[in-house]
Design a protein around this motif. Sequence first.
Motif, PDB file in Angstrom:
ATOM      1  N   GLN A   1      -3.572  -8.056   4.886  1.00  0.00           N
ATOM      2  CA  GLN A   1      -2.326  -8.117   5.649  1.00  0.00           C
ATOM      3  C   GLN A   1      -2.312  -9.258   6.651  1.00  0.00           C
ATOM      4  OE1 GLN A   1      -0.891  -4.319   6.940  1.00  0.00           O
ATOM      5  NE2 GLN A   1      -2.230  -3.244   5.533  1.00  0.00           N
TER       6      GLN A   1
ATOM      7  N   VAL B   1       0.819  -1.214   0.000  1.00  0.00           N
ATOM      8  CA  VAL B   1       0.000   0.000   0.000  1.00  0.00           C
ATOM      9  C   VAL B   1       0.856   1.270   0.000  1.00  0.00           C
ATOM     10  CG1 VAL B   1      -2.068  -0.994   0.977  1.00  0.00           C
ATOM     11  CG2 VAL B   1      -0.275  -0.227   2.496  1.00  0.00           C
TER      12      VAL B   1
ATOM     13  N   LYS C   1      -9.123   1.216   2.092  1.00  0.00           N
ATOM     14  CA  LYS C   1      -8.531   1.858   3.267  1.00  0.00           C
ATOM     15  C   LYS C   1      -8.190   0.787   4.310  1.00  0.00           C
ATOM     16  CE  LYS C   1     -12.712   2.137   5.908  1.00  0.00           C
ATOM     17  NZ  LYS C   1     -13.345   0.961   5.591  1.00  0.00           N
ATOM     18  N   ASP C   2      -7.292   1.110   5.209  1.00  0.00           N
ATOM     19  CA  ASP C   2      -6.958   0.172   6.272  1.00  0.00           C
ATOM     20  C   ASP C   2      -7.939   0.372   7.426  1.00  0.00           C
ATOM     21  OD1 ASP C   2      -5.904  -1.577   7.977  1.00  0.00           O
ATOM     22  OD2 ASP C   2      -3.922  -0.658   8.104  1.00  0.00           O
TER      23      ASP C   2
ATOM     24  N   GLY D   1      -8.342  -3.579   4.167  1.00  0.00           N
ATOM     25  CA  GLY D   1      -6.973  -3.847   4.603  1.00  0.00           C
ATOM     26  C   GLY D   1      -6.764  -5.221   5.212  1.00  0.00           C
TER      27      GLY D   1
END
Lengths: 84, 551
Positions: B320, A9, B390-391, B317
Amino acid sequence: MKRTPHWLVRRSTIRLLWIAFATVLAATVAAETIGDLHGHFGVDASPGFSAWFGFGACVAMILLAKLLGLILKRPDGYYDNRDP
Amino acid sequence: MIAGALLAPLLPGRARGPWLIALPLVALAVIWAVPLDAMSSIEFLDYTLTPWQMNSIGRLFATVFAIMAAAGTLYGLHQARPIELVAAQIYAGSAIGVCFSGDLITLFAYWEIMALASTVVIWSNGSERAYRASLRYVVMHLFGGVLLMAGIAGHVTSTGSVAFGPLALDRAAHWLILAGVLLNAGAPPLSAWIPDAYPEASPSGSVFLSAFTTKTAVFVLWVAFAGAPILVWVGLYMIFYGIIYALLENDMRRILAYSIVNQVGFMVAGIGIGTEMALNGAAAHAFAHIIYKALLLMSAGAVLYMTGKRKCTDLGGLFQSMPLTTVCGIVGALAISAFPLTSGFVSKSMISQAAADETLLWVWLLLAAASAGVFLHAGIKFPWFVFFQKDSGLRPPDPPRNMRVAMVLFAVLCIALGVYPAPLYAILPFPVDYIPYTAAHVITQLQLLLFAGLAFFALLPLMRRTNTITLDTDWLYRCLTPAAWHQLERLWLALRRIRDTRIQPWWQESLLRQQLHAMLTSRFSARATIGNFVLLTTLVLLSYLVLYLLF
């Protein structure tokens, strides 16, 4: 403490991804000259037909959805007090 | 399988799981052990029923139903409540039953068992929302069942035959059957039950639900109404309805529910085109669709199970910390978008090819636009908003092992069918004369999809999720009808109040009442005479005559 963002990101990676994406897009259109494209109807044999048709169709659908959304969207709890 | 599922609650907890996974696998073995065209028949009342009839199309659907039931059970093994797994097993068993029904009465019986078992699947999520949704769901399906039954009754009376086979749309009864079946397929105007009910089930529940009801409807359409031109347009409507509503939706599982309508639309359109190529394509697409849609719902279910959140606005997100779920979700997304080397590519393209072969230019153009739209709403939107964007700060791990194994299994199947479609083509009802991997096809499909992706990212600001829902025809029965009923009740109460407060006192005191009362008691009581009756009868007849002359 602020976490370092995941490599995927980071701004630089996203830039790279865009460049790669644009290259692939160009390559698919360029590949038409190599592959033997013979349309079924005539209109679909024009250069880059699938590319512009796909893009145009999607833009049209997004705009139509947006327009309908103006009329049909309601807050998330809309049915909470209304269900019988 | 149904009997086996009913036995399951008797087993101790430890043995139940393996038993429920083994059941569909045994069913699968039986399906393939029975030769084609084998059938059984019994006499029931005045009819000869055919509860078991083997044919290639039924076998295709039953095969994927059995695979689905086994993998779904594995997925929900430790997470779902036992009643859900048992109900799902009955649900899958009756769906397989539909596939082998040789007559309409058996078909109807399995059809209704399916409706009830699937309601229990939704119900077993245990929440208030799920309970209410399951009630709306079952009412809808019982209504569909009534249409189907009325149609079957009409068909049997007019033809005297209960056999399940092609039906021409030449009489009202057949239209009723078509309407009942289309309701289950999620066709307009009553398609809202899919996004209403499916996302309220548990994570594994919606995996089961996505597979059986709509696809048995596709199966029945395939057998009974192949080549009915109306289905082309019904299918196209479903395709675009699914895309537009999914684009507006915020709940990740509702996005996928809308895309079920969309994908079933492709199959319905294929059945409507009705050539061998199109019918093969519709059947192959149903097979591939069940697997990748289950995979998508499994990955969405994993996210829901690990985070407890279901809205795109709350997620993001997750790649991850849930890499495996992300990869499986992306494989499912690529397969539904018909990317080369995935199962969707080898099945959906047969339907487009059939449209091209029949020189249906508009249908072909709309199907191409829709293919791009699928990538837009399911192929990118779902993984992007759930795993990337977005995270959200959430860092849940991948789900428990049984869920991971089920996901990987189906992800591998999606790619295997795409890379090597020959086994799938071999079990299709008609011989396949189609090569999906031509240079032209791969290039045009890549262009179509990648430029759809470009449109998505170029218009990303327009795609921003809002915390909203979108009104659909279910508004009619969730808001309009209850509101209208409420108003009627109020009107009734108001009328009664006026009667009690205004009319009654006035009536009690009025001169007219007293005179009438006196007249009636004096004339019609003890001293009622024939003359009075003659007078009354004449009055009635006269008023009848007046009414007759007026209207």
